[in-house]
Motif scaffolding. Structure first.
Motif, short mmCIF file in Angstrom:
data_model
loop_
_atom_site.label_atom_id
_atom_site.label_comp_id
_atom_site.label_asym_id
_atom_site.label_seq_id
_atom_site.Cartn_x
_atom_site.Cartn_y
_atom_site.Cartn_z
N PHE A 36 0.83 -1.21 0.00
CA PHE A 36 0.00 0.00 0.00
C PHE A 36 0.87 1.26 0.00
O PHE A 36 0.57 2.23 -0.73
CB PHE A 36 -0.93 0.00 1.21
N ALA A 37 1.92 1.27 0.82
CA ALA A 37 2.79 2.45 0.89
C ALA A 37 3.50 2.70 -0.44
O ALA A 37 3.57 3.84 -0.92
CB ALA A 37 3.81 2.28 2.02
N LYS A 38 4.03 1.64 -1.04
CA LYS A 38 4.75 1.80 -2.30
C LYS A 38 3.80 2.18 -3.44
O LYS A 38 4.16 2.98 -4.31
CB LYS A 38 5.48 0.50 -2.63
N SER A 39 2.60 1.63 -3.44
CA SER A 39 1.62 1.99 -4.47
C SER A 39 1.28 3.48 -4.37
O SER A 39 1.19 4.17 -5.40
CB SER A 39 0.36 1.14 -4.31
N ASN A 40 1.12 3.97 -3.16
CA ASN A 40 0.82 5.39 -2.96
C ASN A 40 2.01 6.26 -3.38
O ASN A 40 1.83 7.32 -4.01
CB ASN A 40 0.48 5.64 -1.50
N GLU A 41 3.22 5.80 -3.08
CA GLU A 41 4.42 6.55 -3.45
C GLU A 41 4.56 6.64 -4.98
O GLU A 41 4.89 7.70 -5.52
CB GLU A 41 5.65 5.87 -2.86
N LEU A 42 4.31 5.54 -5.67
CA LEU A 42 4.42 5.54 -7.13
C LEU A 42 3.35 6.42 -7.76
O LEU A 42 3.59 7.08 -8.78
CB LEU A 42 4.32 4.12 -7.65
N ARG A 43 2.17 6.42 -7.18
CA ARG A 43 1.10 7.28 -7.70
C ARG A 43 1.49 8.75 -7.58
O ARG A 43 1.32 9.53 -8.52
CB ARG A 43 -0.20 7.02 -6.94
N LYS A 44 2.04 9.13 -6.42
CA LYS A 44 2.47 10.52 -6.23
C LYS A 44 3.63 10.87 -7.16
O LYS A 44 3.68 11.98 -7.70
CB LYS A 44 2.88 10.73 -4.77
N SER A 45 4.55 9.93 -7.35
CA SER A 45 5.69 10.18 -8.23
C SER A 45 5.24 10.40 -9.67
O SER A 45 5.79 11.26 -10.38
CB SER A 45 6.68 9.01 -8.16
N TYR A 192 4.71 -7.56 -5.93
CA TYR A 192 6.03 -7.33 -6.51
C TYR A 192 5.96 -7.16 -8.03
O TYR A 192 6.56 -6.24 -8.58
CB TYR A 192 6.96 -8.49 -6.16
N ASN A 193 5.25 -8.05 -8.70
CA ASN A 193 5.14 -7.97 -10.16
C ASN A 193 4.43 -6.69 -10.59
O ASN A 193 4.87 -6.02 -11.54
CB ASN A 193 4.38 -9.18 -10.69
N ARG A 194 3.37 -6.35 -9.90
CA ARG A 194 2.62 -5.15 -10.27
C ARG A 194 3.43 -3.88 -10.02
O ARG A 194 3.51 -3.00 -10.88
CB ARG A 194 1.31 -5.10 -9.49
N LEU A 195 4.05 -3.78 -8.85
CA LEU A 195 4.80 -2.59 -8.51
C LEU A 195 6.07 -2.47 -9.35
O LEU A 195 6.45 -1.36 -9.75
CB LEU A 195 5.16 -2.59 -7.02
N SER A 196 6.72 -3.58 -9.64
CA SER A 196 7.91 -3.55 -10.49
C SER A 196 7.57 -3.05 -11.88
O SER A 196 8.33 -2.28 -12.49
CB SER A 196 8.55 -4.94 -10.57
N ASN A 197 6.42 -3.47 -12.39
CA ASN A 197 5.99 -3.01 -13.70
C ASN A 197 5.72 -1.50 -13.69
O ASN A 197 6.09 -0.79 -14.64
CB ASN A 197 4.72 -3.76 -14.12
N ARG A 198 5.12 -1.01 -12.62
CA ARG A 198 4.86 0.43 -12.51
C ARG A 198 6.15 1.22 -12.40
O ARG A 198 6.27 2.32 -12.97
CB ARG A 198 3.95 0.71 -11.31
N VAL A 199 7.13 0.68 -11.68
CA VAL A 199 8.43 1.34 -11.58
C VAL A 199 9.10 1.40 -12.95
O VAL A 199 9.66 2.43 -13.34
CB VAL A 199 9.34 0.61 -10.57
N ASP A 200 9.06 0.31 -13.70
CA ASP A 200 9.66 0.27 -15.03
C ASP A 200 9.01 1.30 -15.95
O ASP A 200 9.72 1.99 -16.71
CB ASP A 200 9.53 -1.13 -15.64
#
Length: 228
Positions: A36-45, A192-200
């Motif tokens: 949840f924290a990382k998903s929120n961070e990526l959304r803000k980024s 992990y797979n979902r967040l890694s894809n968003r980071v990429d």
């Protein structure tokens, strides 16, 4: 199995199996918190990147945009810092009297690469934990199951007539460890797979911006070289 029966099995499990269950439960809580924290961070980024890129392309003078970012550097992340680090190096060399286009652009490119790597590390922070949980939690649960089954069969040594009723509770409590392990591992792998894809995807956007920004710096360097 009723909830009370499940709780009874957990409370009456052997200390080793209980320890395994506790570890897996803590890992599961950590997985959800990080996800949840990382998903929120990526959304803000992503929102910050879109806002800055809009400001960048609408800006008439990059120097003013650079000063704005530098004056509030602590509040900026991602794309704005990549721009600021690259443009700072460009201005620094110009102030030192460097006029060669290749030198100016190469120095800015190195600064951008360092900022790019720093932002990539920031976005990928804690993702390794999700991968670790996803790969190790089932084995930790399996260890608890094997230990519980072994403990259940050892207890049959004190019984003259072994029955299913005598061994079933021990096996049931052992299987709970595997279930908790899977409960921790499956969300971890998905997250992990979902967040890694968003980071990429976000890093690809950063890279595309960096390429366009370097092209602009190259044009400015040519103009500066001609004036010199």
């Amino acid at each position: 199995m009723q909830e009370m029966d499940l709780m009874t099995l957990v409370l009456t499990a052997s200390p080793v199996v209980q320890a395994v269950m506790l570890i897996l439960a803590l890992m599961s809580v950590a997985v959800w918190a990080i996800a949840f924290a990382k998903s929120n961070e990526l959304r803000k980024s992503r929102l910050q990147a879109e806002q800055f890129e809009a400001n960048f392309w609408s800006s008439q003078e990059l120097t003013n945009l650079f000063k704005e970012v530098e004056s509030n550097r602590d509040t900026h992340k991602g794309l704005s810092l990549i721009f600021a680090d690259g443009f700072r190096e460009f201005i620094r060399l110009q102030n030192q009297g460097v006029t060669n286009t290749t030198d100016l652009v190469s120095a800015s490119q190195r600064a951008i690469k360092i900022a790019f790597s720093r932002e990539n590390d920031r976005l990928e922070k804690h993702l390794n934990f999700l991968a670790t949980v996803g790969s190790s939690a089932p084995y930790i649960g399996l260890f608890g199951t094997v230990w519980g089954v072994m403990h259940a069969f050892q207890s049959l040594g004190n019984v003259q007539h072994a029955t299913l009723a005598a061994v079933a509770p021990g096996i049931s409590e052992a299987l709970i460890a595997t279930a908790i392990g899977l409960f921790a591992a499956i969300p971890a792998v998905i997250a992990y797979n979902r967040l890694s894809n968003r980071v990429d995807l976000l890093m690809n956007e950063y890279e595309n911006f960096a390429d366009n920004f370097l092209t602009i710096l190259q044009r400015q360097a040519h103009l500066y070289d001609k004036k010199a």
